[in-house]
Design a protein around this motif. Structure first.
Motif, PDB file in Angstrom:
ATOM      1  N   MET A 154       0.814  -1.211   0.000  1.00 52.92           N
ATOM      2  CA  MET A 154       0.000   0.000   0.000  1.00 52.92           C
ATOM      3  C   MET A 154       0.851   1.266   0.000  1.00 52.92           C
ATOM      4  O   MET A 154       0.319   2.366   0.080  1.00 52.92           O
ATOM      5  N   LYS A 155       2.182   1.096  -0.078  1.00 46.55           N
ATOM      6  CA  LYS A 155       3.092   2.252  -0.061  1.00 46.55           C
ATOM      7  C   LYS A 155       3.912   2.367  -1.342  1.00 46.55           C
ATOM      8  O   LYS A 155       4.046   3.459  -1.903  1.00 46.55           O
ATOM      9  N   ALA A 156       4.514   1.260  -1.754  1.00 49.78           N
ATOM     10  CA  ALA A 156       5.350   1.277  -2.954  1.00 49.78           C
ATOM     11  C   ALA A 156       4.470   1.421  -4.193  1.00 49.78           C
ATOM     12  O   ALA A 156       3.243   1.377  -4.113  1.00 49.78           O
ATOM     13  N   SER A 157       5.098   1.582  -5.340  1.00 47.65           N
ATOM     14  CA  SER A 157       4.338   1.762  -6.574  1.00 47.65           C
ATOM     15  C   SER A 157       3.442   0.560  -6.834  1.00 47.65           C
ATOM     16  O   SER A 157       3.692  -0.548  -6.341  1.00 47.65           O
TER      17      SER A 157
ATOM     18  N   MET B 100      -0.192   4.887  -5.287  1.00 46.14           N
ATOM     19  CA  MET B 100       0.412   4.737  -3.984  1.00 46.14           C
ATOM     20  C   MET B 100       1.350   5.916  -3.689  1.00 46.14           C
ATOM     21  O   MET B 100       1.835   6.547  -4.611  1.00 46.14           O
ATOM     22  N   PRO B 101       1.576   6.267  -2.404  1.00 47.87           N
ATOM     23  CA  PRO B 101       1.185   5.510  -1.219  1.00 47.87           C
ATOM     24  C   PRO B 101      -0.198   5.884  -0.679  1.00 47.87           C
ATOM     25  O   PRO B 101      -0.624   7.023  -0.787  1.00 47.87           O
ATOM     26  N   TYR B 102      -0.854   4.880  -0.095  1.00 47.32           N
ATOM     27  CA  TYR B 102      -2.083   5.099   0.664  1.00 47.32           C
ATOM     28  C   TYR B 102      -1.801   4.922   2.154  1.00 47.32           C
ATOM     29  O   TYR B 102      -2.294   5.680   2.978  1.00 47.32           O
ATOM     30  N   MET B 103      -1.004   3.935   2.485  1.00 46.43           N
ATOM     31  CA  MET B 103      -0.541   3.747   3.855  1.00 46.43           C
ATOM     32  C   MET B 103       0.634   4.684   4.115  1.00 46.43           C
ATOM     33  O   MET B 103       1.472   4.898   3.240  1.00 46.43           O
TER      34      MET B 103
END
Length: 369
Positions: free
Chosen positions: A227-230, A262-265
């Motif tokens: 949820m963070k990386a591409s 991303m990122p969402y987190m």
């Protein structure tokens, strides 16, 4: 006498300060660290999701990294919030770097070769190899609440990442006053929902049923790089590093909904500083303590009850009387009073609980004498 749930408890007694730590492990995903060093005390609770791999690793590495950085900067500007935020961010970044450093520089996983699991395993190895296990730390996740109490015990700094809690209980005008020291990062926090929406202004449904992208309840955590990386790294690279908190079906659902930016987190911690007074009580707890109270209760209502229980006073909303903490570990007593107190039937029910019906519960109580 009825058997009781297996709660592990440890008490540390120092001049002017007692620390009580206790944990009831149901999923075995919580980890607690209490670290005393020359310039103060660090208390941390890590709550892993899916497994304990990251919470275990973080508990061994991150508190010591923060302590070492404080010690190194003690004669400088000593910006504690910046130290805690930057060490948390550096630790989190290193989790993905353990994976990406195995590939050619600049590899973005956009090529179709990474749709073939064998291509990936040829680089990172298979389950059980060090490179595979190190890469897994980027896939799984953990929340964190980390506190630093200075050696003079005049202040506490609390870094929040996820939905564990930190609370100060203080007596004012002969009443208990609750001061929240942590920030809850989840889909029920409207500030977090609005922050994420600002970062993704053209997307709808990022928070669904109180969960980030419909899956995880927390909005900030260590790890969780899917949820963070591409999108390409998550859906092609990290995708094959099983087991993951996210099902394989989510990638198609996210792409169809436009959730590929991303990122969402987030791994940016909130850090709060609070002055301490003699007689204060600090409570640090994983979300399992709050969630063990009978629904429906708001987080504020839960902590109103937990403050009373920590002080040995029953609350009618839990439906049982409290056991005395005299001579016992205060954190263990708090867990017992939250779950069952003197109620034998509730105690027996607690014995029958399973990982599917109850989360881990970890708590640390600090009393300043």
């Amino acid at each position: 006498m009825a058997s009781q749930p297996d709660i592990t408890a440890t008490t540390f007694t120092f001049e002017g300060m007692d620390i009580h730590s206790a944990s009831l492990q149901m999923k075995n995903e919580d980890r607690t660290t209490i670290l005393l060093f020359e310039h103060g005390t660090i208390i941390a609770i890590f709550d892993g999701h899916l497994t304990a791999e990251l919470s275990e690793y973080a508990s061994q590495v991150l508190p010591r990294a923060i302590a070492d950085r404080i010690s190194a900067d003690i004669h400088g500007s000593l910006d504690i919030p910046d130290i805690m935020k930057s060490e948390i961010k550096q630790f989190d970044d290193s989790l993905l770097e353990n994976f990406t450093k195995l590939f050619a520089e600049g590899e973005d996983f956009s090529h179709e070769q990474w749709d073939d699991a064998s291509e990936l395993y040829a680089v990172i190895g298979y389950r059980g190899s060090k490179t595979f296990e190190d890469s897994r730390l980027a896939v799984i996740g953990s929340t964190a609440v980390i506190a630093f109490i200075n050696s003079a015990r005049t202040h506490v700094w609390v870094a929040s990442l996820g939905d564990s809690d930190a609370v100060c209980i203080r007596t004012q005008d002969e009443k208990w006053v609750r001061i929240m020291l942590s920030v809850s990062h989840n889909g029920r926090n409207q500030d977090e929902v609005e922050r994420i929406q600002r970062e993704h202004p053209n997307e709808v449904g990022i928070i669904s049923d109180g969960r980030l992208l419909g899956w995880l309840s927390v909005t900030r955590a260590l790890g969780d790089f899917q949820m963070k990386a591409s999108y390409s790294i998550g859906s092609r690279g990290l995708y094959w590093i099983y087991r993951a908190p996210l099902p394989s079906a989510c990638w198609g659902e996210w792409k169809e909904a436009g959730h590929i930016n991303m990122p969402y987190m987030s791994s940016t911690a909130d850090v709060e500083c609070h002055a301490l007074e003699q007689g204060d009580m600090l409570i640090f707890a994983s979300d399992g303590l709050r969630d063990a109270l009978p629904p429906p209760l708001t987080p504020d209502e839960c902590w109103d009850i937990l403050v009373s229980l920590a002080k040995g006073a029953p609350d009618a909303r839990i439906g049982h009387q409290c056991i005395s903490e005299a001579g016992n570990n205060a954190a263990e007593t708090l867990i017992k009073n939250t779950l069952f107190g003197t109620d034998v039937e509730k105690m027996e029910a607690a014995m029958k609980a399973t990982p599917d019906t109850r989360d881990d519960i970890s708590a640390v109580i600090v009393n300043f004498k």
